[in-house]
Design an enzyme around this catalytic site. Structure first.
Site, PDB file in Angstrom:
ATOM      1  NE  ARG A  30      33.361   4.176  11.721  1.00  0.00           N
ATOM      2  CZ  ARG A  30      34.334   3.003  11.419  1.00  0.00           C
ATOM      3  NH1 ARG A  30      33.722   1.834  11.545  1.00  0.00           N
ATOM      4  NH2 ARG A  30      35.159   3.146  11.108  1.00  0.00           N
ATOM      5  CG  ASP A  31      24.103   0.410  10.435  1.00  0.00           C
ATOM      6  OD1 ASP A  31      22.683   0.410   9.093  1.00  0.00           O
ATOM      7  OD2 ASP A  31      22.766   0.363  11.114  1.00  0.00           O
ATOM      8  CB  ILE A  32      22.874   5.251  13.222  1.00  0.00           C
ATOM      9  CG1 ILE A  32      23.099   6.375  13.800  1.00  0.00           C
ATOM     10  CG2 ILE A  32      21.146   4.750  12.291  1.00  0.00           C
ATOM     11  CD1 ILE A  32      21.777   7.585  13.043  1.00  0.00           C
ATOM     12  CG  ASN A  88      19.049  -6.469   4.832  1.00  0.00           C
ATOM     13  OD1 ASN A  88      19.100  -8.198   4.529  1.00  0.00           O
ATOM     14  ND2 ASN A  88      19.180  -5.372   5.414  1.00  0.00           N
ATOM     15  CG  HIS A 101      21.449   0.014   2.163  1.00  0.00           C
ATOM     16  ND1 HIS A 101      20.183   0.787   2.087  1.00  0.00           N
ATOM     17  CD2 HIS A 101      21.001  -0.781   3.191  1.00  0.00           C
ATOM     18  CE1 HIS A 101      19.385  -0.295   2.569  1.00  0.00           C
ATOM     19  NE2 HIS A 101      20.024  -0.639   3.464  1.00  0.00           N
ATOM     20  CG  HIS A 103      23.571  -4.018   4.984  1.00  0.00           C
ATOM     21  ND1 HIS A 103      23.151  -3.356   6.568  1.00  0.00           N
ATOM     22  CD2 HIS A 103      22.821  -4.072   4.449  1.00  0.00           C
ATOM     23  CE1 HIS A 103      22.159  -2.926   6.628  1.00  0.00           C
ATOM     24  NE2 HIS A 103      21.470  -3.551   5.326  1.00  0.00           N
TER      25      HIS A 103
HETATM   26  P1  AMP Z   1      18.153  -2.047   5.944  1.00  0.00           P
HETATM   27  O1  AMP Z   1      17.599  -2.815   6.817  1.00  0.00           O
HETATM   28  O2  AMP Z   1      19.101  -2.841   4.661  1.00  0.00           O
HETATM   29  O3  AMP Z   1      17.101  -1.290   4.900  1.00  0.00           O
HETATM   30  O4  AMP Z   1      19.703  -1.036   6.356  1.00  0.00           O
HETATM   31  C1  AMP Z   1      18.892   0.260   6.940  1.00  0.00           C
HETATM   32  C2  AMP Z   1      20.038   0.659   7.528  1.00  0.00           C
HETATM   33  O5  AMP Z   1      20.241   1.550   7.685  1.00  0.00           O
HETATM   34  C3  AMP Z   1      19.957   0.154   8.831  1.00  0.00           C
HETATM   35  O6  AMP Z   1      20.924  -1.228   9.160  1.00  0.00           O
HETATM   36  C4  AMP Z   1      19.415   1.087   9.638  1.00  0.00           C
HETATM   37  O7  AMP Z   1      20.185   1.350  11.276  1.00  0.00           O
HETATM   38  C5  AMP Z   1      21.146   1.848   8.517  1.00  0.00           C
HETATM   39  N1  AMP Z   1      20.432   3.474   8.951  1.00  0.00           N
HETATM   40  C6  AMP Z   1      19.307   4.490   9.069  1.00  0.00           C
HETATM   41  N2  AMP Z   1      19.053   5.746   8.856  1.00  0.00           N
HETATM   42  C7  AMP Z   1      21.240   5.951   9.285  1.00  0.00           C
HETATM   43  C8  AMP Z   1      21.431   7.170   9.958  1.00  0.00           C
HETATM   44  N3  AMP Z   1      21.028   7.912   9.473  1.00  0.00           N
HETATM   45  N4  AMP Z   1      22.629   6.923   9.782  1.00  0.00           N
HETATM   46  C9  AMP Z   1      23.398   6.359   9.294  1.00  0.00           C
HETATM   47  N5  AMP Z   1      22.480   4.348   9.644  1.00  0.00           N
HETATM   48  C10 AMP Z   1      21.766   4.644   9.383  1.00  0.00           C
END
Ligand code: AMP
Ligand code: ZN
Length: 114
Positions: A30-32, A88, A101, A103
């Site tokens: 899950r996204d944090i 992204n 990654h 989403h």
């Molecule tokens: P992006 O902007 O596409 O690089 O998305 C990176 C995503 O990673 C963001 O939505 C953050 O909220 C998420 N994120 C960052 N650190 C963590 C973590 N430790 N665990 C889960 N999600 C994270």
């Protein structure tokens, strides 16, 4: 495994994270900082910086990511209401973590909010 890469550390379990799914190629967690009621990240174990860095041999990884996105949407109960699968790409595309990654976002009441 790239030194100082957060998602490499998560995929390698150096940073404990609850995985909703794991196989030899991919992990899902899950996204944090969720931007939607359901917000999962589908992440390859292989370090690839971004979509721009994909090679021919990575085709199978991206194919599996899309297939797993579909499966996770079903597991989360949002396959019928609908969802988005997003990449992204680099700073101008909103990428902040430079390890590929996908989403999976959805679960809104009514129309998509993102
Ligand atoms: P992006 O902007 O596409 O690089 O998305 C990176 C995503 O990673 C963001 O939505 C953050 O909220 C998420 N994120 C960052 N650190 C963590 C973590 N430790 N665990 C889960 N999600 C994270
Ligand atoms: Zn990495």
């Amino acid at each position: 495994m790239e030194k100082d890469c957060l998602f490499c550390k998560i995929a390698n379990k150096e940073i404990p994270t609850d995985f909703l799914y794991e196989d030899d190629m991919l992990v899902v967690f899950r996204d944090i900082n969720p931007q939607s009621p359901v917000h999962l990240l589908i992440v390859p174990k292989k370090h690839i910086r971004s979509i721009n860095d994909l090679t021919e041999e990575d085709k199978i990884i991206v194919g599996e990511m899309a297939m797993l996105g579909k499966e996770m949407a079903k597991r989360e109960g949002i396959d019928q209401s609908g969802y988005k699968l997003l990449f992204n790409v680099e700073n101008g595309g909103g990428q902040m973590i430079f390890h590929l990654h996908q989403h999976l976002v959805g679960g809104w009441e009514g129309d998509a909010k993102w």
